[in-house]
Design a protein around this motif. Structure first.
Motif, PDB file in Angstrom:
ATOM      1  N   TYR A 156     -26.719  -1.208  24.501  1.00 47.79           N
ATOM      2  CA  TYR A 156     -26.004  -0.074  23.916  1.00 47.79           C
ATOM      3  C   TYR A 156     -26.043   1.126  24.862  1.00 47.79           C
ATOM      4  N   THR A 157     -25.087   2.025  24.701  1.00 48.29           N
ATOM      5  CA  THR A 157     -24.985   3.211  25.564  1.00 48.29           C
ATOM      6  C   THR A 157     -26.125   4.188  25.272  1.00 48.29           C
ATOM      7  N   PRO A 158     -26.443   5.052  26.244  1.00 47.94           N
ATOM      8  CA  PRO A 158     -27.378   6.145  25.950  1.00 47.94           C
ATOM      9  C   PRO A 158     -26.934   6.972  24.738  1.00 47.94           C
ATOM     10  N   ARG A 159     -25.636   7.133  24.577  1.00 43.72           N
ATOM     11  CA  ARG A 159     -25.105   7.862  23.412  1.00 43.72           C
ATOM     12  C   ARG A 159     -25.621   7.258  22.109  1.00 43.72           C
ATOM     13  N   ALA A 160     -25.550   5.922  22.003  1.00 43.22           N
ATOM     14  CA  ALA A 160     -25.966   5.253  20.773  1.00 43.22           C
ATOM     15  C   ALA A 160     -27.474   5.329  20.564  1.00 43.22           C
ATOM     16  N   HIS A 161     -28.220   5.332  21.668  1.00 43.30           N
ATOM     17  CA  HIS A 161     -29.670   5.514  21.537  1.00 43.30           C
ATOM     18  C   HIS A 161     -29.992   6.927  21.071  1.00 43.30           C
ATOM     19  N   ASN A 162     -29.290   7.905  21.608  1.00 42.85           N
ATOM     20  CA  ASN A 162     -29.624   9.307  21.347  1.00 42.85           C
ATOM     21  C   ASN A 162     -29.119   9.824  20.009  1.00 42.85           C
ATOM     22  N   ASP A 163     -28.061   9.210  19.478  1.00 45.60           N
ATOM     23  CA  ASP A 163     -27.530   9.714  18.205  1.00 45.60           C
ATOM     24  C   ASP A 163     -28.075   8.969  16.985  1.00 45.60           C
ATOM     25  N   GLY A 164     -29.010   8.047  17.213  1.00 48.55           N
ATOM     26  CA  GLY A 164     -29.641   7.350  16.100  1.00 48.55           C
ATOM     27  C   GLY A 164     -29.006   6.031  15.729  1.00 48.55           C
ATOM     28  N   THR A 165     -27.870   5.685  16.353  1.00 49.91           N
ATOM     29  CA  THR A 165     -27.193   4.427  16.016  1.00 49.91           C
ATOM     30  C   THR A 165     -28.087   3.226  16.296  1.00 49.91           C
ATOM     31  N   VAL A 166     -28.729   3.202  17.457  1.00 48.01           N
ATOM     32  CA  VAL A 166     -29.585   2.069  17.816  1.00 48.01           C
ATOM     33  C   VAL A 166     -30.781   1.980  16.877  1.00 48.01           C
ATOM     34  N   ALA A 167     -31.346   3.111  16.523  1.00 50.49           N
ATOM     35  CA  ALA A 167     -32.475   3.110  15.579  1.00 50.49           C
ATOM     36  C   ALA A 167     -32.077   2.475  14.254  1.00 50.49           C
ATOM     37  N   GLU A 168     -30.861   2.749  13.789  1.00 46.74           N
ATOM     38  CA  GLU A 168     -30.374   2.134  12.551  1.00 46.74           C
ATOM     39  C   GLU A 168     -30.215   0.633  12.721  1.00 46.74           C
ATOM     40  N   PHE A 169     -29.655   0.201  13.859  1.00 45.96           N
ATOM     41  CA  PHE A 169     -29.505  -1.222  14.110  1.00 45.96           C
ATOM     42  C   PHE A 169     -30.866  -1.918  14.104  1.00 45.96           C
ATOM     43  N   ILE A 170     -31.855  -1.302  14.734  1.00 46.61           N
ATOM     44  CA  ILE A 170     -33.184  -1.901  14.806  1.00 46.61           C
ATOM     45  C   ILE A 170     -33.782  -2.053  13.410  1.00 46.61           C
ATOM     46  N   GLU A 171     -33.645  -1.045  12.573  1.00 45.89           N
ATOM     47  CA  GLU A 171     -34.181  -1.142  11.214  1.00 45.89           C
ATOM     48  C   GLU A 171     -33.504  -2.267  10.433  1.00 45.89           C
ATOM     49  N   GLU A 172     -32.206  -2.455  10.648  1.00 46.60           N
ATOM     50  CA  GLU A 172     -31.490  -3.531   9.962  1.00 46.60           C
ATOM     51  C   GLU A 172     -31.990  -4.898  10.428  1.00 46.60           C
ATOM     52  N   VAL A 173     -32.205  -5.039  11.734  1.00 42.22           N
ATOM     53  CA  VAL A 173     -32.703  -6.310  12.257  1.00 42.22           C
ATOM     54  C   VAL A 173     -34.109  -6.588  11.742  1.00 42.22           C
ATOM     55  N   LEU A 174     -34.960  -5.582  11.737  1.00 44.03           N
ATOM     56  CA  LEU A 174     -36.329  -5.769  11.270  1.00 44.03           C
ATOM     57  C   LEU A 174     -36.372  -6.161   9.795  1.00 44.03           C
ATOM     58  N   ALA A 175     -35.433  -5.664   9.013  1.00 44.43           N
ATOM     59  CA  ALA A 175     -35.405  -5.956   7.579  1.00 44.43           C
ATOM     60  C   ALA A 175     -34.749  -7.299   7.261  1.00 44.43           C
ATOM     61  N   PHE A 176     -34.051  -7.881   8.230  1.00 43.41           N
ATOM     62  CA  PHE A 176     -33.319  -9.125   7.981  1.00 43.41           C
ATOM     63  C   PHE A 176     -34.321 -10.259   7.739  1.00 43.41           C
ATOM     64  N   PRO A 177     -34.180 -11.010   6.649  1.00 38.76           N
ATOM     65  CA  PRO A 177     -35.215 -11.988   6.289  1.00 38.76           C
ATOM     66  C   PRO A 177     -35.186 -13.289   7.071  1.00 38.76           C
ATOM     67  N   HIS A 178     -34.065 -13.602   7.707  1.00 32.83           N
ATOM     68  CA  HIS A 178     -33.924 -14.914   8.360  1.00 32.83           C
ATOM     69  C   HIS A 178     -34.160 -14.750   9.858  1.00 32.83           C
ATOM     70  N   LYS A 179     -35.431 -14.760  10.255  1.00 36.23           N
ATOM     71  CA  LYS A 179     -35.813 -14.449  11.628  1.00 36.23           C
ATOM     72  C   LYS A 179     -35.582 -15.630  12.566  1.00 36.23           C
ATOM     73  N   GLN A 180     -35.226 -15.307  13.810  1.00 34.27           N
ATOM     74  CA  GLN A 180     -35.120 -16.292  14.872  1.00 34.27           C
ATOM     75  C   GLN A 180     -36.454 -16.350  15.604  1.00 34.27           C
ATOM     76  N   THR A 181     -36.956 -17.553  15.870  1.00 34.77           N
ATOM     77  CA  THR A 181     -38.234 -17.681  16.554  1.00 34.77           C
ATOM     78  C   THR A 181     -38.062 -17.439  18.053  1.00 34.77           C
ATOM     79  N   THR A 182     -39.179 -17.177  18.726  1.00 32.95           N
ATOM     80  CA  THR A 182     -39.151 -17.013  20.176  1.00 32.95           C
ATOM     81  C   THR A 182     -38.584 -18.248  20.846  1.00 32.95           C
ATOM     82  N   ASP A 183     -38.998 -19.413  20.396  1.00 32.81           N
ATOM     83  CA  ASP A 183     -38.497 -20.669  20.982  1.00 32.81           C
ATOM     84  C   ASP A 183     -36.990 -20.787  20.819  1.00 32.81           C
ATOM     85  N   GLU A 184     -36.461 -20.395  19.672  1.00 41.02           N
ATOM     86  CA  GLU A 184     -35.015 -20.490  19.439  1.00 41.02           C
ATOM     87  C   GLU A 184     -34.248 -19.539  20.341  1.00 41.02           C
ATOM     88  N   VAL A 185     -34.768 -18.338  20.540  1.00 42.89           N
ATOM     89  CA  VAL A 185     -34.137 -17.399  21.473  1.00 42.89           C
ATOM     90  C   VAL A 185     -34.114 -17.992  22.878  1.00 42.89           C
TER      91      VAL A 185
END
Length: 270
Positions: A156-185
């Motif tokens: 993501y752009t520095p803009r998205a990091h600085n305006d909070g967009t990336v922080a929102e994306f991270i919270e959504e990913v952390l809350a998502f219940p169906h996690k991908q394992t390290t091996d799957e990545v």
């Protein structure tokens, strides 16, 4: 609401919205149906959009054994067939753009057109090194949050990091219940890192639009342009100032671009 459809020996999670010409959306590394939410919301008044969780992502299981781009392209084909879709506009980004290339090569009758966002014909040394960095970062990062914060620096752009967009994306990913394992990545990355379509792209007959983020540090505009130059009559556009995933950062602009392209295709590709 979504559902699982049977594709070969795999139950694939699929969500479908809207009415109109069919569109198939193919995500990249670790990206579930939700990564396309701005398109599912913004284009459903004109198209019937189908998105799915790739093998090992979200609500679709990862079978045993190695993962290949060919398998993932066949999975996409199975999704279309399971839903009775004979042909669709296909849009893929990053790793999903490579799967989209392979889908058009292996199952050309299913592909009405192609939109390839943040794509490449074969990784150059810079991109390959970055992808291998992500491969070990997911294993050694002290937490899921730390991995996402590091990974997203180049997504993501520095803009998205600085305006909070990336922080929102991270919270959504952390809350998502169906996690991908390290091996799957890592198995997904392994399928892509040495993949090379450069000698076969000339066989793609579908009308194609290649999009690059002008500030994308990973699949840089030169790599995207190399794809466009190899596909007959492909169109190439750079979204100045954007990074790897403009369909999420500037969805209205992105949606308008692809909608205009799909309208031209529907009217009769020149």
């Amino acid at each position: 609401m979504g559902e699982h459809v049977r594709g070969g020996d795999l139950d694939i999670w699929v969500e479908q919205v809207g009415e109109g010409p069919d569109v198939l959306l193919i995500g990249g590394l670790g990206d579930t149906v939700e990564s396309w939410q701005f398109q599912l919301d913004g284009l459903a008044d004109r198209y019937r959009l189908t998105a799915f969780d790739s093998r090992g992502v979200g609500r679709t299981a990862m079978p045993s054994g190695p993962v290949s781009v060919e398998q993932m392209a066949d999975d996409a084909a199975e999704v279309l067939r399971a839903l009775g879709i004979t042909s669709a506009h296909v849009a893929g980004f990053s790793g999903g753009s490579i799967v989209s290339q392979e889908l058009a090569l292996r199952h050309p009758a299913l592909v009405r057109s192609l939109v390839l966002q943040s794509t490449w014909p074969v990784m150059d040394p810079y991109m390959r090194t970055w992808v291998l960095f992500v491969r070990w970062l997911v294993e050694v990062a002290p937490s899921e949050r730390a991995f996402l914060e590091g990974f997203y620096l180049d997504i993501y752009t520095p803009r998205a990091h600085n305006d909070g967009t990336v922080a929102e994306f991270i919270e959504e990913v952390l809350a998502f219940p169906h996690k991908q394992t390290t091996d799957e990545v890592q198995r997904y990355i392994d399928a892509l890192v040495d993949y090379d379509t450069s000698e076969r792209l000339g066989d793609i007959k579908a009308p194609t639009l290649v999009l690059a983020g002008g500030s994308d540090a990973t699949s840089r505009p030169t790599l995207c342009q190399a794809v466009a130059e190899r596909i007959p009559h492909a169109r190439f556009e750079v979204l100045d100032g954007e990074a790897h995933q403009p369909f999420q950062e500037v969805p209205d602009r992105w949606n308008a671009l692809v909608d205009s392209f799909w309208r031209v295709v529907e009217a009769g590709w020149p």
